[in-house]
Scaffold this motif. Sequence first.
Motif, PDB file in Angstrom:
ATOM      1  N   ASP A  69      -7.996   5.428  -3.986  1.00 32.40           N
ATOM      2  CA  ASP A  69      -8.945   4.446  -4.503  1.00 32.40           C
ATOM      3  C   ASP A  69      -8.522   3.833  -5.828  1.00 32.40           C
ATOM      4  O   ASP A  69      -9.317   3.216  -6.524  1.00 32.40           O
ATOM      5  N   LYS A  70      -7.240   3.993  -6.206  1.00 32.74           N
ATOM      6  CA  LYS A  70      -6.747   3.445  -7.469  1.00 32.74           C
ATOM      7  C   LYS A  70      -5.490   2.631  -7.212  1.00 32.74           C
ATOM      8  O   LYS A  70      -4.795   2.830  -6.215  1.00 32.74           O
ATOM      9  N   GLU A  71      -5.195   1.706  -8.136  1.00 34.65           N
ATOM     10  CA  GLU A  71      -4.022   0.855  -7.957  1.00 34.65           C
ATOM     11  C   GLU A  71      -3.117   0.913  -9.180  1.00 34.65           C
ATOM     12  O   GLU A  71      -3.592   1.051 -10.310  1.00 34.65           O
ATOM     13  N   ASN A  72      -1.819   0.815  -8.927  1.00 34.77           N
ATOM     14  CA  ASN A  72      -0.840   0.684 -10.000  1.00 34.77           C
ATOM     15  C   ASN A  72      -0.241  -0.718  -9.934  1.00 34.77           C
ATOM     16  O   ASN A  72      -0.551  -1.502  -9.015  1.00 34.77           O
ATOM     17  N   LEU A  73       0.620  -1.037 -10.878  1.00 41.22           N
ATOM     18  CA  LEU A  73       1.165  -2.385 -10.953  1.00 41.22           C
ATOM     19  C   LEU A  73       1.912  -2.777  -9.683  1.00 41.22           C
ATOM     20  O   LEU A  73       1.823  -3.921  -9.229  1.00 41.22           O
ATOM     21  N   LEU A  74       2.634  -1.832  -9.088  1.00 45.58           N
ATOM     22  CA  LEU A  74       3.442  -2.170  -7.919  1.00 45.58           C
ATOM     23  C   LEU A  74       2.582  -2.480  -6.701  1.00 45.58           C
ATOM     24  O   LEU A  74       2.871  -3.425  -5.967  1.00 45.58           O
ATOM     25  N   CYS A  75       1.526  -1.727  -6.476  1.00 46.68           N
ATOM     26  CA  CYS A  75       0.738  -1.940  -5.254  1.00 46.68           C
ATOM     27  C   CYS A  75      -0.361  -2.984  -5.415  1.00 46.68           C
ATOM     28  O   CYS A  75      -0.997  -3.361  -4.431  1.00 46.68           O
ATOM     29  N   MET A  76      -0.606  -3.453  -6.634  1.00 47.14           N
ATOM     30  CA  MET A  76      -1.659  -4.454  -6.853  1.00 47.14           C
ATOM     31  C   MET A  76      -1.332  -5.750  -6.120  1.00 47.14           C
ATOM     32  O   MET A  76      -0.257  -6.322  -6.304  1.00 47.14           O
ATOM     33  N   LEU A 120       0.824  -1.206   0.000  1.00 49.29           N
ATOM     34  CA  LEU A 120       0.000   0.000   0.000  1.00 49.29           C
ATOM     35  C   LEU A 120       0.859   1.257   0.000  1.00 49.29           C
ATOM     36  O   LEU A 120       0.403   2.344  -0.374  1.00 49.29           O
ATOM     37  N   LEU A 121       2.119   1.116   0.436  1.00 53.31           N
ATOM     38  CA  LEU A 121       3.043   2.240   0.416  1.00 53.31           C
ATOM     39  C   LEU A 121       3.181   2.833  -0.985  1.00 53.31           C
ATOM     40  O   LEU A 121       3.466   4.024  -1.150  1.00 53.31           O
ATOM     41  N   ALA A 122       3.009   2.000  -1.999  1.00 55.35           N
ATOM     42  CA  ALA A 122       3.209   2.436  -3.383  1.00 55.35           C
ATOM     43  C   ALA A 122       1.931   2.948  -4.030  1.00 55.35           C
ATOM     44  O   ALA A 122       1.948   3.316  -5.201  1.00 55.35           O
ATOM     45  N   ARG A 123       0.842   3.006  -3.283  1.00 60.20           N
ATOM     46  CA  ARG A 123      -0.410   3.482  -3.872  1.00 60.20           C
ATOM     47  C   ARG A 123      -0.356   4.999  -4.022  1.00 60.20           C
ATOM     48  O   ARG A 123      -0.090   5.719  -3.060  1.00 60.20           O
ATOM     49  N   TYR A 160      -4.090   2.508   5.494  1.00 57.59           N
ATOM     50  CA  TYR A 160      -5.519   2.455   5.223  1.00 57.59           C
ATOM     51  C   TYR A 160      -6.180   3.742   5.718  1.00 57.59           C
ATOM     52  O   TYR A 160      -7.039   4.317   5.059  1.00 57.59           O
ATOM     53  N   TYR A 161      -5.777   4.177   6.921  1.00 57.30           N
ATOM     54  CA  TYR A 161      -6.401   5.344   7.535  1.00 57.30           C
ATOM     55  C   TYR A 161      -5.935   6.644   6.895  1.00 57.30           C
ATOM     56  O   TYR A 161      -6.709   7.599   6.770  1.00 57.30           O
ATOM     57  N   VAL A 162      -4.666   6.688   6.479  1.00 56.98           N
ATOM     58  CA  VAL A 162      -4.148   7.890   5.823  1.00 56.98           C
ATOM     59  C   VAL A 162      -4.927   8.162   4.540  1.00 56.98           C
ATOM     60  O   VAL A 162      -5.134   9.317   4.153  1.00 56.98           O
ATOM     61  N   GLN A 163      -5.398   7.092   3.882  1.00 55.28           N
ATOM     62  CA  GLN A 163      -6.080   7.243   2.603  1.00 55.28           C
ATOM     63  C   GLN A 163      -7.599   7.375   2.753  1.00 55.28           C
ATOM     64  O   GLN A 163      -8.324   7.335   1.770  1.00 55.28           O
TER      65      GLN A 163
END
Length: 503
Positions: free
Chosen positions: A109-116, A102-105, A227-230
């Motif tokens: 509410d969106k995902e990239n290849l690294l955080c998937m 999740l650090l790489a998100r 989770y809470y930061v986002q």
Amino acid sequence: MPSGSSVLWLIAGLLLASNAIGRIQRWRHLRHIPGPPACGFTSLWWVWHCVTKTLHEDCKNLVETYGPVVRTGPNEVICADLDALQQISSVRSDYRKDDWYLLARVSPDKENLLCMRDPELRKDRKRRVKPGYTGEGHESFEHGIDKAIAHWIELIDRKYVGTGKAFRPLDLSKHSHFYAFDAQGEIAYSQSHGFLDSEQELHNILKITEFLMYFMLVLGNFSSIFYYVQKWPLNYLLPRDGDQSGFGVIRGYTTKLIDQRLEVGSTPKRDILQSFINQGLGRDELREELSLQFFVGTDTVASAIRMTILLLTSSPQSYQRLQAEIDDAASKDLIGAPIRDAEAGRLPYLQAVIRESLRLFPPSISSAFYKRVPKGGDNIHGYFLPEGTRVATGAVIYAMNRSKSIWCQDAQIFRPERWLEADGERLALLAKTLDMTFGHGQFACPGKTIAFMQLGKVIPELIRRYHISMVDAVKPVKLIPTVALLAHDQWVRLEKRPRANER
């Protein structure tokens, strides 16, 4: 009837007892795994060594003391066994990315290849971005790299070449990053970011990046925080399009370029963005992948350039041998100016230098890259790991790359010749170990091709043109090991060399 103070003491006692029981249960979970005793009860060992910025060295010491599998927290272990790491990362492995990613998100509410973390979604995204990173189906991104290198060389020649008593030092720690940012722009969008033009840290990018990477390193064992930061209201503290500094500026800039390219009638270009569009990525997917790439694709390249130059200047014999190889190839018309990627691949000592530098200083030097043990548990190097155990597959790369059992007694020494002396099974072992620097199997970094191409072009162009020396031989650079290996104050002196023959 008990007094109010008695009730409070009773509640406090029950809470302490509950906490103690919970910690004992967590300790029992991995009690058979060797490691510092305190790690069975708390994650503070890991946090402390992140705070002191010595985690890479401390993990190396743990492996040397306890073996390749070491407990570093109540539910965390590190693993420095090559076969086990390949097993964990294989395409058919049931291991999954942990919440650490999740650090790489980039967006809440969106995902990239690294955080998937969903393997099927990640597999589909990787299939669609791979052509862009490897140059398949479109003109190679080599032209963009050439433009950025030429710009950097022109700047050095104009402002930083010393002659005689003229002293014009260049801070390689910043300039390598300026080059990497502009090269990323050329490769991704066919447009420079303008860092070399300004020679300034635009929008406080480097300062903010350093803070964020240190923050992510320290809190990496408490990924639930993210989770809470986002979530509302803390998500208002996250970068946004339209910010005047930091990551939000890059988000806004990237979004603008994407929207221009997606307009009806826009002219297609030969770059990563166009490849992603051709592979069907939508606007939000494009934003996430390209925004992340700005950082992931630049920190690693800048670090590798800095450390390769540092190691060469500290080893005159290696420096001279590399220069001789480049000069000889140029005199025989085997390389051009700029050198092509295919030509660089045919210079064995250059390739050995690049590999040896990445071995000693992997760019992601302290990243945990936690993977979760699958259902039913798993046996790793003779130890049973229960389901859900977090295995750090990244923080041990530094230890593996300096292991005497793999690299012999001179493992700490920069000696590119080891890559030329090894053959057969021995060379395969060295190569497989180094490859873990960029991940393996389903978790392999798709940008590896670009990274090696840039190093194979930048390093020879600098070495063929200049005599490079460190301004301060005693303290040549201040290294900052966060999630990535950052640096300050790497001042170098560059003196012009007679030009080798060029076609």
